[in-house]
Scaffold this motif. Structure first.
Motif, mmCIF file in Angstrom:
data_model
loop_
_atom_site.group_PDB
_atom_site.id
_atom_site.type_symbol
_atom_site.label_atom_id
_atom_site.label_comp_id
_atom_site.label_asym_id
_atom_site.label_seq_id
_atom_site.Cartn_x
_atom_site.Cartn_y
_atom_site.Cartn_z
ATOM 1 N N MET A 1 0.826 -1.200 0.000
ATOM 2 C CA MET A 1 0.000 0.000 0.000
ATOM 3 C C MET A 1 0.863 1.254 0.000
ATOM 4 S SD MET A 1 -2.941 1.401 -0.127
ATOM 5 C CE MET A 1 -4.165 0.122 0.253
ATOM 6 N N LEU A 2 1.969 1.194 0.741
ATOM 7 C CA LEU A 2 2.897 2.321 0.769
ATOM 8 C C LEU A 2 3.430 2.609 -0.633
ATOM 9 C CD1 LEU A 2 4.664 4.285 2.526
ATOM 10 C CD2 LEU A 2 6.382 2.457 2.548
ATOM 11 N N ALA A 3 3.807 1.564 -1.347
ATOM 12 C CA ALA A 3 4.340 1.723 -2.702
ATOM 13 C C ALA A 3 3.329 2.395 -3.620
ATOM 14 C CB ALA A 3 4.746 0.362 -3.264
ATOM 15 N N LEU A 4 2.080 1.988 -3.517
ATOM 16 C CA LEU A 4 1.038 2.582 -4.370
ATOM 17 C C LEU A 4 0.847 4.062 -4.050
ATOM 18 C CD1 LEU A 4 -1.598 -0.285 -4.517
ATOM 19 C CD2 LEU A 4 -0.034 0.467 -6.321
ATOM 20 N N ASN A 5 1.013 4.418 -2.790
ATOM 21 C CA ASN A 5 0.927 5.830 -2.429
ATOM 22 C C ASN A 5 2.062 6.629 -3.054
ATOM 23 O OD1 ASN A 5 -1.158 6.915 -0.205
ATOM 24 N ND2 ASN A 5 -0.884 4.704 0.046
ATOM 25 N N TYR A 6 3.266 6.046 -3.057
ATOM 26 C CA TYR A 6 4.386 6.765 -3.668
ATOM 27 C C TYR A 6 4.282 6.787 -5.197
ATOM 28 C CZ TYR A 6 6.792 7.874 0.608
ATOM 29 O OH TYR A 6 7.113 8.424 1.821
ATOM 30 N N ALA A 7 3.617 5.809 -5.775
ATOM 31 C CA ALA A 7 3.355 5.868 -7.220
ATOM 32 C C ALA A 7 2.487 7.082 -7.527
ATOM 33 C CB ALA A 7 2.670 4.579 -7.677
ATOM 34 N N ARG A 8 1.531 7.343 -6.659
ATOM 35 C CA ARG A 8 0.671 8.525 -6.819
ATOM 36 C C ARG A 8 1.459 9.810 -6.558
ATOM 37 N NH1 ARG A 8 -1.265 11.286 -2.831
ATOM 38 N NH2 ARG A 8 -0.970 9.582 -1.331
ATOM 39 N N ILE A 9 2.230 9.828 -5.477
ATOM 40 C CA ILE A 9 2.972 11.028 -5.089
ATOM 41 C C ILE A 9 3.983 11.452 -6.149
ATOM 42 C CG2 ILE A 9 4.708 11.858 -3.437
ATOM 43 C CD1 ILE A 9 3.180 10.134 -1.313
ATOM 44 N N LEU A 10 4.604 10.483 -6.800
ATOM 45 C CA LEU A 10 5.642 10.782 -7.790
ATOM 46 C C LEU A 10 5.140 10.740 -9.233
ATOM 47 C CD1 LEU A 10 8.599 8.825 -6.152
ATOM 48 C CD2 LEU A 10 8.508 11.305 -6.542
ATOM 49 N N GLU A 11 3.848 10.620 -9.385
ATOM 50 C CA GLU A 11 3.267 10.536 -10.728
ATOM 51 C C GLU A 11 3.561 11.784 -11.549
ATOM 52 O OE1 GLU A 11 -1.042 9.277 -12.711
ATOM 53 O OE2 GLU A 11 -0.961 10.034 -10.658
ATOM 54 N N ASP A 12 3.642 12.936 -10.894
ATOM 55 C CA ASP A 12 3.835 14.192 -11.616
ATOM 56 C C ASP A 12 5.196 14.294 -12.286
ATOM 57 O OD1 ASP A 12 4.909 14.348 -8.989
ATOM 58 O OD2 ASP A 12 5.094 16.522 -9.176
ATOM 59 N N VAL A 13 6.165 13.484 -11.845
ATOM 60 C CA VAL A 13 7.489 13.507 -12.486
ATOM 61 C C VAL A 13 7.719 12.249 -13.320
ATOM 62 C CG1 VAL A 13 8.562 15.073 -10.845
ATOM 63 C CG2 VAL A 13 8.566 12.607 -10.377
ATOM 64 N N GLY A 14 6.666 11.504 -13.556
ATOM 65 C CA GLY A 14 6.776 10.318 -14.404
ATOM 66 C C GLY A 14 7.580 9.191 -13.787
ATOM 67 N N ALA A 15 7.599 9.117 -12.464
ATOM 68 C CA ALA A 15 8.363 8.064 -11.795
ATOM 69 C C ALA A 15 7.723 6.703 -12.003
ATOM 70 C CB ALA A 15 8.471 8.357 -10.304
ATOM 71 N N MET A 16 8.562 5.688 -12.015
ATOM 72 C CA MET A 16 8.102 4.305 -12.080
ATOM 73 C C MET A 16 8.292 3.700 -10.696
ATOM 74 S SD MET A 16 9.856 3.352 -15.728
ATOM 75 C CE MET A 16 11.168 4.561 -15.494
ATOM 76 N N VAL A 17 7.187 3.451 -10.011
ATOM 77 C CA VAL A 17 7.216 2.937 -8.641
ATOM 78 C C VAL A 17 6.537 1.577 -8.632
ATOM 79 C CG1 VAL A 17 6.602 3.377 -6.245
ATOM 80 C CG2 VAL A 17 7.106 5.298 -7.777
ATOM 81 N N ASN A 18 7.286 0.544 -8.296
ATOM 82 C CA ASN A 18 6.763 -0.811 -8.411
ATOM 83 C C ASN A 18 7.124 -1.685 -7.219
ATOM 84 O OD1 ASN A 18 5.623 -0.905 -11.311
ATOM 85 N ND2 ASN A 18 7.658 -0.016 -11.608
ATOM 86 N N VAL A 19 6.330 -2.731 -7.051
ATOM 87 C CA VAL A 19 6.533 -3.720 -5.989
ATOM 88 C C VAL A 19 7.005 -5.016 -6.632
ATOM 89 C CG1 VAL A 19 5.461 -4.985 -4.092
ATOM 90 C CG2 VAL A 19 4.692 -2.660 -4.633
ATOM 91 N N VAL A 20 8.011 -5.636 -6.038
ATOM 92 C CA VAL A 20 8.565 -6.870 -6.585
ATOM 93 C C VAL A 20 8.634 -7.945 -5.512
ATOM 94 C CG1 VAL A 20 10.571 -7.956 -7.640
ATOM 95 C CG2 VAL A 20 9.952 -5.627 -8.272
#
Length: 244
Positions: free
Chosen positions: A175-194
Motif C-alpha cells: 500500500m505504501l508503494a502505491l501511495n508513492y506511485a501517486r505522489i511521484l506521478e507528476d514527475v513520471g516516476a516508475m514505482v513498483n513492488v517486486v
C-alpha cells in the motif's frame, strides 16, 4: 566519473538479494551503485570489491530504523551526487520464526519498523533527490505473502504457516508503494513492488528450496533498468503479475 551514470541506492545491499541487485546493476548495466548497509564496514567491503573489478560503486552507512542514519545517508548522497535515479527498498526482516520471547506487540512493532516504516522514512527522505532525476525509479521488495488475495489461497505452500507479522508488514508495504506511485506521478516516476520469491538468504535461514539471490534479484533489476515511461504501480515477480 558518476556524472553520466545512473545513480542507484539499495538498502540492505551488503548481502542476499540486495547484493545481487547491486552487483547486477553495476556489472551488467553500468550503474553507479550505492551500497546501503547498517554495518558500515560490510558495505565498504562490497563497494571496494566492485571497484576493484572495474565497476562504479560506493557505500553509505544506512540503518532504516534510525532517522539520524537516514538523514546522514541522504545528505551524503546529495553532497556527492546531487540526484538519485533509482531507490531500491530492499532491507527487511522476518521475525515470526525467531520470536525469542517477544510479545505480540513487540513482534509486530519491530517487523513494521523495518519492513514498512523504515521504507517509508527512507523513501520520503529521498524524494527531493528522486525528483531531480530525469527518470526516477523506486522499487519496493515485498512478498507474495503480503498479497491479500493470495492469503486466502489454500493451495500455496505457506497457507498453513504462521507469519502474521511479516505478512501484514509486507501488505502494508504494498500500500505504501502505491501511495508513492501517486505522489511521484507528476514527475513520471516508475514505482513498483517486486516479489523475489523464496530465496536462499539469511532472512529465510537459507531455505533448501530457495533459489539463488541472483534469480531473486532478476525482476528487481529489470524494473530498476526500465526505460522512461515503463511500468508503474505494479506487483510482479519474475513470472508475471501477482494479485494485490
Amino acid at each position: 566519473m558518476c556524472a553520466t551514470k545512473t545513480i542507484a541506492l539499495i538498502s540492505g545491499a551488503n548481502s542476499g538479494i540486495g547484493l545481487a541487485a547491486a552487483s547486477g546493476l553495476a556489472r551488467n548495466h553500468g550503474y553507479h551503485v550505492i551500497i546501503g548497509s547498517r554495518n558500515a564496514d560490510a558495505g565498504k567491503k562490497v563497494a571496494a570489491s566492485l571497484v576493484a573489478d572495474g565497476y562504479s560503486a560506493s557505500s553509505v552507512q544506512l540503518d532504516i530504523s534510525s532517522d539520524e542514519s537516514i538523514t546522514a545517508a541522504t545528505g551524503w548522497i546529495e553532497h556527492e551526487f546531487g540526484v538519485l535515479d533509482v531507490l531500491i527498498n530492499n532491507a527487511g526482516i522476518m521475525l515470526d520464526t525467531r520470536r525469542n520471547g517477544r510479545s505480540t506487540r513487540e513482534l509486530f512493532t519491530e517487523s513494521f519498523s523495518t519492513n514498512t516504516t523504515g521504507a517509508a522514512c527512507l523513501t520520503e527522505a529521498c524524494l527531493p533527490l528522486l525528483r531531480k532525476s530525469e527518470s526516477p525509479r523506486v522499487l519496493f521488495v515485498s512478498s507474495r505473502m503480503g498479497s491479500v488475495s493470495e492469503t486466502t489461497n489454500k493451495s500455496t505452500m505457506y497457507y498453513s504457516l504462521d507469519y502474521r507479522a511479516y505478512d501484514c508488514s509486507k501488505a502494508a508495504l504494498n500500500m505504501l508503494a502505491l501511495n508513492y506511485a501517486r505522489i511521484l506521478e507528476d514527475v513520471g516516476a516508475m514505482v513498483n513492488v517486486v516479489c523475489p520469491g523464496l530465496v536462499k538468504t539469511k532472512l529465510t535461514d537459507n531455505h533448501p528450496y530457495g533459489t539463488s539471490p541472483e534469480l531473486g534479484a532478476q525482476r528487481v533489476i529489470e524494473l530498476a533498468t526500465a526505460s522512461k515511461g515503463g511500468p508503474t504501480a505494479t506487483f510482479t515477480d519474475k513470472d508475471g503479475v501477482i494479485p494485490w
